[in-house]
Design an enzyme around this catalytic site. Sequence first.
Site, PDB file in Angstrom:
ATOM      1  N   ALA A  93     -45.268   4.057  -2.272  1.00 18.43           N
ATOM      2  CA  ALA A  93     -46.279   4.766  -1.487  1.00 18.43           C
ATOM      3  C   ALA A  93     -47.392   5.263  -2.393  1.00 18.43           C
ATOM      4  CB  ALA A  93     -45.646   5.948  -0.744  1.00 18.43           C
ATOM      5  N   ASP A  94     -48.533   5.497  -1.790  1.00 18.53           N
ATOM      6  CA  ASP A  94     -49.636   6.138  -2.472  1.00 18.53           C
ATOM      7  C   ASP A  94     -50.366   6.997  -1.446  1.00 18.53           C
ATOM      8  OD1 ASP A  94     -51.136   6.025  -5.191  1.00 18.53           O
ATOM      9  OD2 ASP A  94     -52.692   6.106  -3.643  1.00 18.53           O
ATOM     10  N   THR A  95     -50.759   8.197  -1.863  1.00 23.68           N
ATOM     11  CA  THR A  95     -51.411   9.141  -0.964  1.00 23.68           C
ATOM     12  C   THR A  95     -52.726   9.608  -1.576  1.00 23.68           C
ATOM     13  OG1 THR A  95     -49.265   9.902  -0.135  1.00 23.68           O
ATOM     14  CG2 THR A  95     -51.147  11.351   0.249  1.00 23.68           C
TER      15      THR A  95
END
Length: 188
Positions: A68-70
């Site tokens: 994931a990346d936010t």
Amino acid sequence: MAHLILASSSPRRRELLQQLGLEFEIFSPEIDESVLAGEGVAAYVERLACSKAQAVLDHFPGAVVIAADTSLSVDQQILGKPESKQHAFEMWQRISGRKHDVFSGVCVRTMTKKSSIVVRTQVEFQHLSLDDMESYWATGEPLGKAGAYAIQGIAARYIPRIEGSYSNVVGLPLYETVQLLQSVKALN
């Protein structure tokens, strides 16, 4: 159950994934996180999540990888992690007294299947005074956090409402992550 690997060193993502009762290992890949010319935040976080998943899969080809990346977006601009106190204050001045979007790209990948999604949550921030910013910076919490704040921590005092997934703002939208795991047959 498949051999799950979380492609992240984020303690928040680890804690969120543990809430699902899953057993997994952690392996954090090194990838280039530069924003490409003309790249919007949704495309950016999805590309990074998929790049992280592929980098881990290269090391563990039999695994199911969750990555994931936010990032935050305000006025069509990506706000990442603060590089300094001044940078954090600049970000807070941009989100102070208004709404911004938090985007997480999530990718679940095996050698034969890949499934990804981008989740958006709108966060409203109260107006921050210079004293608020100084006090919050002094806690150390803003370091290493997209947008220089942690909704699950002290920053909760500055956030009157959100629209969308709370776990997305923390860093891993749980409902959507489960859906992706099911789509690659890693969960029943």
